[in-house]
Design a protein around this motif. Structure first.
Motif, PDB file in Angstrom:
ATOM      1  N   LEU A 297      -5.370 -26.025  78.739  1.00  0.00           N
ATOM      2  CA  LEU A 297      -4.798 -26.983  79.692  1.00  0.00           C
ATOM      3  C   LEU A 297      -3.498 -27.592  79.179  1.00  0.00           C
ATOM      4  O   LEU A 297      -2.565 -27.794  79.946  1.00  0.00           O
ATOM      5  CB  LEU A 297      -5.789 -28.123  79.948  1.00  0.00           C
TER       6      LEU A 297
ATOM      7  N   GLU B 111       4.531 -22.491  76.446  1.00  0.00           N
ATOM      8  CA  GLU B 111       5.119 -21.437  77.257  1.00  0.00           C
ATOM      9  C   GLU B 111       6.313 -21.960  78.053  1.00  0.00           C
ATOM     10  O   GLU B 111       7.337 -21.303  78.175  1.00  0.00           O
ATOM     11  CB  GLU B 111       4.048 -20.886  78.194  1.00  0.00           C
ATOM     12  N   ARG B 112       6.114 -23.175  78.564  1.00  0.00           N
ATOM     13  CA  ARG B 112       7.183 -23.781  79.353  1.00  0.00           C
ATOM     14  C   ARG B 112       8.451 -23.931  78.500  1.00  0.00           C
ATOM     15  O   ARG B 112       9.551 -23.601  78.932  1.00  0.00           O
ATOM     16  CB  ARG B 112       6.694 -25.150  79.851  1.00  0.00           C
TER      17      ARG B 112
ATOM     18  N   VAL C 192      10.089 -20.632  78.037  1.00  0.00           N
ATOM     19  CA  VAL C 192      10.842 -20.126  79.181  1.00  0.00           C
ATOM     20  C   VAL C 192      12.142 -20.903  79.357  1.00  0.00           C
ATOM     21  O   VAL C 192      13.175 -20.347  79.683  1.00  0.00           O
ATOM     22  CB  VAL C 192       9.990 -20.206  80.461  1.00  0.00           C
TER      23      VAL C 192
ATOM     24  N   PRO D 167      15.677 -20.483  76.383  1.00  0.00           N
ATOM     25  CA  PRO D 167      16.764 -19.502  76.492  1.00  0.00           C
ATOM     26  C   PRO D 167      17.637 -19.761  77.713  1.00  0.00           C
ATOM     27  O   PRO D 167      18.802 -19.372  77.749  1.00  0.00           O
ATOM     28  CB  PRO D 167      16.043 -18.163  76.654  1.00  0.00           C
ATOM     29  N   ARG D 168      17.058 -20.433  78.700  1.00  0.00           N
ATOM     30  CA  ARG D 168      17.820 -20.683  79.910  1.00  0.00           C
ATOM     31  C   ARG D 168      18.885 -21.737  79.675  1.00  0.00           C
ATOM     32  O   ARG D 168      19.970 -21.681  80.219  1.00  0.00           O
ATOM     33  CB  ARG D 168      16.853 -21.141  81.000  1.00  0.00           C
TER      34      ARG D 168
ATOM     35  N   ARG E 214       9.535 -13.623  78.050  1.00  0.00           N
ATOM     36  CA  ARG E 214       9.604 -13.416  79.489  1.00  0.00           C
ATOM     37  C   ARG E 214      10.966 -13.824  80.035  1.00  0.00           C
ATOM     38  O   ARG E 214      11.527 -13.174  80.909  1.00  0.00           O
ATOM     39  CB  ARG E 214       8.502 -14.179  80.188  1.00  0.00           C
ATOM     40  N   ALA E 215      11.473 -14.925  79.478  1.00  0.00           N
ATOM     41  CA  ALA E 215      12.738 -15.420  79.991  1.00  0.00           C
ATOM     42  C   ALA E 215      13.880 -14.459  79.682  1.00  0.00           C
ATOM     43  O   ALA E 215      14.819 -14.343  80.446  1.00  0.00           O
ATOM     44  CB  ALA E 215      13.036 -16.788  79.395  1.00  0.00           C
ATOM     45  N   SER E 216      13.773 -13.763  78.552  1.00  0.00           N
ATOM     46  CA  SER E 216      14.888 -12.905  78.187  1.00  0.00           C
ATOM     47  C   SER E 216      14.905 -11.635  79.039  1.00  0.00           C
ATOM     48  O   SER E 216      15.933 -10.984  79.156  1.00  0.00           O
ATOM     49  CB  SER E 216      14.834 -12.563  76.703  1.00  0.00           C
TER      50      SER E 216
ATOM     51  N   ARG F 161      10.550 -31.155  83.716  1.00  0.00           N
ATOM     52  CA  ARG F 161       9.308 -31.928  83.730  1.00  0.00           C
ATOM     53  C   ARG F 161       8.158 -30.992  84.050  1.00  0.00           C
ATOM     54  O   ARG F 161       8.316 -29.997  84.762  1.00  0.00           O
ATOM     55  CB  ARG F 161       9.393 -33.070  84.741  1.00  0.00           C
TER      56      ARG F 161
ATOM     57  N   ARG G  10       4.749 -30.089  85.829  1.00  0.00           N
ATOM     58  CA  ARG G  10       4.206 -30.511  87.114  1.00  0.00           C
ATOM     59  C   ARG G  10       2.896 -31.257  86.935  1.00  0.00           C
ATOM     60  O   ARG G  10       2.687 -32.297  87.519  1.00  0.00           O
ATOM     61  CB  ARG G  10       3.980 -29.276  87.981  1.00  0.00           C
ATOM     62  N   HIS G  11       2.028 -30.697  86.104  1.00  0.00           N
ATOM     63  CA  HIS G  11       0.729 -31.336  85.945  1.00  0.00           C
ATOM     64  C   HIS G  11       0.689 -32.093  84.639  1.00  0.00           C
ATOM     65  O   HIS G  11       0.010 -31.718  83.712  1.00  0.00           O
ATOM     66  CB  HIS G  11      -0.373 -30.288  85.961  1.00  0.00           C
TER      67      HIS G  11
END
Lengths: 647, 374
Positions: free
Chosen positions: A78, A85-86, A89, A92-93, A228-230, A360, A362-363
């Protein structure tokens, strides 16, 4: 907003929902712990013929382990993993590679300080003597901080490298093919030096131990996010491989530290030689002061040590090992603090990064709940291990050497007073020789025949010093069966404790998710558990037959290199990660209890190497598992191709 | 910012599912053809593995075997869809059983990007059939798809493609209690002959017990043209060609699948009607940068959508057209046609608010929608 409006759930329904949910999670964990539990208790009752001591406390501890595992895993799912992970992601952005590298470095180093493996390494090295392996002794005591720092730098560099790898979509294989031979080469060099060879076990164990239950899922999630982002085509099932780096770099760091420290280290010698007046100054450099040196000598060598310092007055051994049980409340307090320390700083770092990226979650409520659950779960889990699982493992591990030893072992001594020579009887052998004996009541109250040693009788005080011995379990001859049993025990212990390892189940889940269910979590866990079992058998062989650590490390890794070469990218990453993941909170205490039990019996200088083995062999099994699975899946295309050609 | 997401174009969405070993070829092929962006998703396909029973016992043992596949999606102008399918079929030898499948669906897309110009020779003849329908299933639980895939395979329908997604909807209105409901969903795609779609869907619903609470959601979308993967069974094969290969050959001769219509019974057709709603639906697909799907979905739910399922996909760009960041989310929202315009409008507005230039919205007719109603 209408969609965010809550649906009111009646209290009773809510209770049922939460109840069902909690039940399923707890049952899952009960299942994962049940094997090791039944195994330990079964082994104790059936083989060692004793019953678990402090049963209530142990049972309480085990329930805490089950609850703790359920809470902790839910917390990971949770809270910790989504955050990781967030960040992965988002980084790299928004940021360049430099920021990502610095972040990786910080996270890796932070995780080492948050989840220190030092305690378990120290436990493994608790039998190390300053004279037997000075360098190892120094790294565990005087230079402990340097050791932690080296490991931290290793992990930090590893995470940073991992980030770079995901960012550019590089394959893990070159890293493996450069790093592992390099490590083997350095290890080979170290194996030739009498001082350096002692730290091989420490270095490889440090690599295995550093990746703890919080670090693994966090870093794993982070890696998956970045990969994943790359968006490189090559790493379709990417995100794995970082734990492998985090196990390999610390080995390199520790070996390097050893090489540096070795320059002005005294050579290993016998105690008398080591504390010889000409070497005394050098020996003293390993200790805080003279008193500490004396204490160490006394503790490790007993009264013999007095002979080494003829012209000095040595105090009595001040601290002795206390056997009394620590109160549970104290353990809980201590473990809660450690859990806070393990979870909070790392998640705080990640949340801070998210905040800086102006992203931010979400949960947020879910994440906060998850972090809370992870802390509570971890505190419960470690407390439970200390009060339940580890003592249980200890109760089996320590007397285990009795299984294979062919000589009675000295357990202690009692002074029998008043003792009269009238009580001594004589027994005659057919050849006419005679021995003297007397009756001694054992702990069950049965009179036992004990041989009488006149030298131990003090006529002036009418007292007799009786040596208590525990008899070998299978009599003097049956050692092969005993050794077989020890191997069986080692295998089962490794297998069972790995089944319950939380970081591994997090990894398994991730693998299943990333592979959309083509690789099942339970198969990964099974392959790893078999590997840990095998690894522990090899590790025990090292203790039994005193195999040099280097020859222990070399074969699995030599098998691994070609296996990795033939494996597919994603499986290579997963398998090498499994190696780092296996040795976590549940396995380590149990393995150490066993290792120290056997090692203490055989007077092995240290209990290192077991964990390194427990982390090398799972890689082998998972790679083989991967090759089998993939060859089956690939066969399909091949079959199709053949059919096509036939047409 | 000029609101270019408002420009709608009639395009075709090509979906190609192949073994990961062939994945690089698909990507290369599509990009060489001129596709701007290709979305990739990990999936698995399920087949029956047939083995002789152990110990020489008579009979066969059938088990389901999963193998990884990759799903590639791209949009192309409608008039070049057939060429793309044909090129893919030829490059990847898709007509060989077991290599994969490809299908095209005519959609309306809202995107900032102009549809790509496909560089391929126009093709006169096509090997693709036009009489397929896609049955889409969203199962509320991971593992819930087992029965559906098993049924589909037993019916000899096709090789099911399973992906994983996350559900948003009712769950999010429960407050923190939502954690008791796992968000993971399993999504299934079945490519079946159109004339049998209703019958197969009915059997799926009955056999996979989807008509119970916590079952799931099924609907059909039209396929403009496609090539199926006929390799349903692997393992022991007793004849020179498998039944599926024979069927594929017959399809080729008959130029379609119409000859194998099986659910012809009027009674059955009446029963089929029980399992579907009459209302027309639209499948609204949203592709956006990762992390933004939730906001889109919330907006859509405000506009009346019941919920959405989002999946994570990677985007392969032909160039640095979209900033080089590959993580995307793909949300699927199924809404009645009556409100679909409103939902699409809200999503388009949202893409401005969120300043997500990567956003694209695709609308596709769907019918035969089934969901469990209490």
């Amino acid at each position: 907003m209408s969609s965010s409006s809550r649906i009111k759930i009646p209290f009773r329904t809510a209770v049922v929902m939460v109840g069902d949910y909690a039940k399923s999670r707890i049952l899952d964990q009960l299942k994962s712990v049940s094997f090791i539990l039944l195994y330990l208790v079964g082994f104790q009752i059936l083989v060692l013929g004793s019953t678990p001591a402090h049963a209530l406390r142990v049972a309480g501890g085990i329930s805490m382990v089950v609850l703790g595992l359920a809470f902790f895993l839910e917390g990971l799912i949770l809270g910790l993993m989504p955050v990781g992970e967030r960040v992965g992601v988002q980084l790299p952005r928004r940021c360049g590679i430099l920021v990502i590298v610095v972040f990786g470095l910080l996270l890796g180093m932070g995780s080492t300080f948050a989840e220190p493996a030092m305690a378990s390494l120290r436990a493994a090295g608790s039998t190390v003597t300053a004279w037997g392996s000075p360098l190892l002794f120094s790294m565990l005591n005087q230079n402990a901080l340097a050791l932690v720092a080296a490991v931290a730098i290793g992990v930090g560099v590893a995470v940073a490298f991992g980030m770079v790898r995901f960012f550019y979509g590089l394959s893990i294989k070159p890293f493996i093919f450069i790093l592992i031979p390099l490590l083997l080469l350095i290890s080979g060099y170290c194996a030739m030096d009498e001082n350096l060879q002692s730290i091989l076990g420490l270095a490889w164990d440090a690599g295995a131990v550093t990746t703890g239950a919080v670090t693994v899922p966090l870093v794993l999630a982070l890696g998956i996010g970045v990969s994943r982002a790359s968006g490189k085509q090559e790493d379709a099932a990417g995100g794995f491989g970082i734990i492998m780096l985090a196990s390999a770099f610390p080995v390199l760091a520790v070996l390097t530290l050893g090489l540096i420290l070795n320059t002005d280290m005294p050579s290993p010698a016998s105690g008398a030689e080591f504390f010889n007046t000409e070497h005394l100054q050098q020996a003293l450099s390993l200790f805080e002061d003279e008193n500490a040196m004396h204490q160490h000598a006394l503790r490790m060598a007993g009264e013999d040590a007095r002979a080494w310092f003829p012209d000095q007055r040595m105090g009595e051994l001040t601290s002795s090992i206390t056997d009394s049980l620590r109160p549970i409340s104290e353990i809980i307090r201590q473990e809660s603090l450690l859990a806070l320390r393990a979870v909070l700083p790392l998640t705080a770092l990640l949340l801070a990064v998210l905040w800086m990226l102006r992203d931010r979650l979400r949960h947020m409520d879910e994440v906060v709940l998850g972090i809370g659950l992870a802390i509570v779960g971890m505190a419960l889990l470690t407390t439970g291990i200390q009060t339940g699982l580890a003592p249980l493992g200890d109760q089996v591990g320590r007397p285990l050497p009795r299984v294979f030893s062919s000589v009675a072992k000295i357990e202690g001594r009692v002074i029998l007073s008043p003792f009269s020579l009238d009580e001594v009887r004589t027994a005659f052998a057919p050849d006419g020789s005679s021995t003297q004996f007397f009756y001694f009541q054992d702990k069950h109250g049965t009179p036992q025949v004990e041989s009488f040693d006149p030298q131990r009788f003090d006529a002036s005080t009418a007292s007799y010093e009786h040596i208590l011995k525990s008899k070998p379990l299978f009599g003097p001859e049956l050692t092969i069966a005993g050794i077989g049993l020890v191997f069986l025990f080692a295998f089962g212990l490794g297998y069972g404790s790995t089944l319950a390892e939380p970081a591994l189940s997090a990894l398994g889940r991730t693998v299943e998710e990333v592979s959309v269910g083509t690789i099942r979590s339970k198969n990964v866990v099974l392959a790893v558990s078999l590997g840990v079992g095998t690894g522990l058998m090899v590790g025990v062989a090292r203790l039994l037959y005193d195999i040099p650590t280097f020859w222990l490390i070399l074969p699995p890794y030599l098998i691994l290199l070609p296996l990795t070469y033939f494996s597919e990218e994603d499986f290579a990453g997963i398998a090498w990660d499994c190696g780092g993941v296996t040795t976590g909170g549940i396995t380590v205490p149990l393995v150490l209890a066993m290792g120290l039990g056997i090692g203490g019996e055989l007077n092995v200088s240290d209990g290192f190497g077991l964990l390194a083995m427990a982390s090398a062999y799972p890689i082998v099994t998972v790679l083989i598992f991967g090759l089998v699975v993939r060859s089956r899946q690939k066969k399909r295309i091949r079959e199709a191709d053949v059919e096509d050609e036939d047409e | 910012m000029n609101n270019e997401v408002n420009t709608s174009t009639k395009v075709t969405r090509i979906t190609c599912a192949v073994h990961p070993e062939l994945g690089a070829q698909v990507a290369e092929c599509l990009i060489t053809l001129g596709a701007h962006t290709v979305l990739v998703e990990n999936a698995r396909s399920v087949r029956q593995r047939i083995r002789p029973r152990a110990w020489g016992l008579p009979g066969q043992h059938v088990e389901l075997e999963n193998s990884p596949i990759e799903l590639f999606r791209t949009t192309v102008p409608r008039d070049s869809a057939l060429q793309v399918i044909e090129t893919l079929t030829q490059t990847l030898e898709l007509q060989t059983p077991g290599r994969g499948c490809v299908y095209a669906q005519d959609i309306i897309e809202y995107s900032q990007l102009e549809p790509p110009i496909i560089q391929a020779d126009p093709c006169q003849e096509t090997t693709a059939f036009r009489d397929y329908t896609l049955i889409n299933g969203i199962l509320s639980k991971v593992g819930g798809g087992e029965r559906v895939t098993e049924t589909a395979l037993r019916l000899g329908a096709c090789v099911p493609i399973v992906t994983r997604g996350f559900g948003t909807g009712l769950r999010d209105q429960l407050g923190l209690l939502r954690i008791t409901i796992p968000p993971e969903k399993e999504m299934i795609q079945l490519m079946v002959p159109s004339q049998d779609a209703a019958g197969i869907q009915r059997l799926l619903i009955e056999n996979a017990r989807m008509d119970r609470s916590g079952g799931g959601f099924l609907y059909q979308t039209p396929i403009a043209a496609g090539i199926v993967d006929p390799l349903l069974r692997i393992g022991q094969q007793e004849h020179a060609a498998s039944m599926e290969q024979l069927i594929a050959a017959m399809d080729e001769i008959k130029k379609g699948t119409g000859w194998r219509k099986r659910f012809a019974d009027l009674e059955e057709q009446k029963r089929d009607a029980r399992f579907i709603t009459r209302r027309r639906y639209a499948e609204v697909t949203l592709v956006c940068s990762e992390g933004k799907a939730d906001d889109f979905v919330l907006a859509a739910m405000d506009a009346g959508a019941g919920g959405a399922t989002t999946e994570r996909v990677r985007c392969l760009s032909a160039s640095d057209l979209e900033g080089g960041i590959g993580a995307r989310e793909r949300g699927i929202i199924c809404v009645p046609t009556s409100i679909s315009d409103r939902v699409v409008q809200v999503l388009r507005d949202m893409s401005d608010v969120l300043e997500d230039p990567l956003c694209r919205i695709q609308v596709l007719d769907s019918f035969s929608v089934f969901f469990h109603q209490r």
